[in-house]
Design an enzyme around this catalytic site. Structure first.
Site, short mmCIF file in Angstrom:
data_model
loop_
_atom_site.label_atom_id
_atom_site.label_comp_id
_atom_site.label_asym_id
_atom_site.label_seq_id
_atom_site.Cartn_x
_atom_site.Cartn_y
_atom_site.Cartn_z
N GLU A 56 0.86 -1.19 0.00
CA GLU A 56 0.00 0.00 0.00
C GLU A 56 0.89 1.23 0.00
OE1 GLU A 56 -2.83 0.55 3.12
OE2 GLU A 56 -3.46 -1.56 3.14
N GLU A 81 -13.17 5.92 0.25
CA GLU A 81 -14.04 5.13 1.13
C GLU A 81 -14.86 6.10 1.99
OE1 GLU A 81 -11.70 1.26 2.31
OE2 GLU A 81 -10.31 2.93 2.26
N LYS A 111 -15.77 5.35 5.72
CA LYS A 111 -14.69 4.95 6.64
C LYS A 111 -14.57 5.95 7.79
CE LYS A 111 -9.91 3.28 6.42
NZ LYS A 111 -8.75 3.09 5.50
N GLU A 147 -8.65 9.69 5.78
CA GLU A 147 -8.95 8.27 5.63
C GLU A 147 -10.00 8.01 4.56
OE1 GLU A 147 -7.70 5.51 7.00
OE2 GLU A 147 -6.18 6.61 8.12
#
Length: 288
Positions: free
Chosen positions: A170, A224, A227, A233
């Protein structure tokens, strides 16, 4: 075995399934019970693949965060945390036996966010900068990504796995963040991922491992939006949740997709182990 038969075997070879990540950032997360369960889980998944004659096609891995290291600066000084070593070394030995690389989630963004006064953002973004010098190895680094890779190589070397390949499972940059999240912007995200792509397309190694071609996965394919946590994030994606492009990093033919085409991901339990099919490992891998 049942999970592999139902969720992996029927889709081969029509679907390219190159690997299964057993957990994500398990070691160092604070839950010792998960640390203890990780190696048995990895062995369970590998055993099932092997009995179905799929182990040579589907790799078993378990990505780690930078939290497994006691220190990583300069790169040559990197060592694994003492409390993690009793779990890490047997895991590394098994991965060495089955020829699985060491997967690390490496985020210059997170390093910069945590120490923006000391870290040159150009060093984190692959831009022109003075870089850093590692006095022990006498090597110069002009970007943090290479330094993070070589730190992992140095840590592995110290515990006897100097021949193990390191792959970045990642990496990415947030396109939006809270007021206290330094560096989180669309321009920086585009710059980082564009320059990362250019760096990987050179098919070069790192200063410490010049013959080991650098490989990485971008996080993430999409934002996302549900999230929890800080704003960053929810803003690592190349696409927005509705399928429209968040920003372009130079891929030809990149177009917005209809909401119905978006992928879904799930967490699946498998006989005393957890197998995660996560967004982190189903993204735009740079195959070199």
């Amino acid at each position: 075995m049942t999970w592999i038969k139902e969720n992996v075997q029927p889709y081969l070879p029509g679907t390219s399934i190159s690997g299964i990540a057993v957990g994500n950032e398990i070691l160092g997360n604070g839950d010792i019970e998960l640390w203890e369960a990780l190696l048995p889980a990895v062995k369970n998944v590998y055993s099932a693949l092997d009995r179905l004659d799929l182990a040579h096609k589907v790799q078993v891995s378990s990505p780690h965060s930078e939290a497994v290291f006691a220190n990583s600066y300069p790169p040559s000084a990197c060592t694994f945390r003492d409390d993690i070593l009793p779990f890490m070394k047997p895991l590394l030995q098994f991965f060495s036996d089955i020829k699985t690389p060491f997967y690390i989630n490496a985020y210059p963004f997170l390093a910069y966010k945590s120490d923006s006064e000391q870290i040159d953002i150009d060093y984190a973004l692959f831009q022109k900068n003075k870089g850093i010098y590692d006095a022990k190895t006498k090597l110069h680094y002009d970007n943090m990504f290479d330094a993070m890779l070589d730190a992992a190589y140095a840590g592995l070397e110290k515990v006897g796995f100097e021949k193990m390949e390191v792959i970045v499972s990642e990496t990415g940059w947030a396109s939006k963040g809270d007021d206290n999240e330094a560096g989180a912007s669309l321009n920086n995200a585009r710059t980082y991922n564009r320059n990362l792509r250019k760096r990987l397309l050179k098919k070069k190694g790192t200063p410490y491992r010049p013959k080991m071609v650098a490989k990485a996965y971008i996080f993430a394919l999409f934002n996302e939006n549900l999230k929890p946590g800080p704003t960053s994030e929810r803003n690592f994606g190349l696409f927005k949740p509705d399928g429209s492009i968040a920003y372009d990093i130079g891929f030809t033919g990149l177009v917005s997709s209809a909401p119905s085409s978006l992928l879904s991901f799930k967490v699946i339990g498998l006989s005393n182990s957890l197998v995660f099919t996560s967004a982190a490992l189903l993204l735009l891998v740079f195959t070199l």
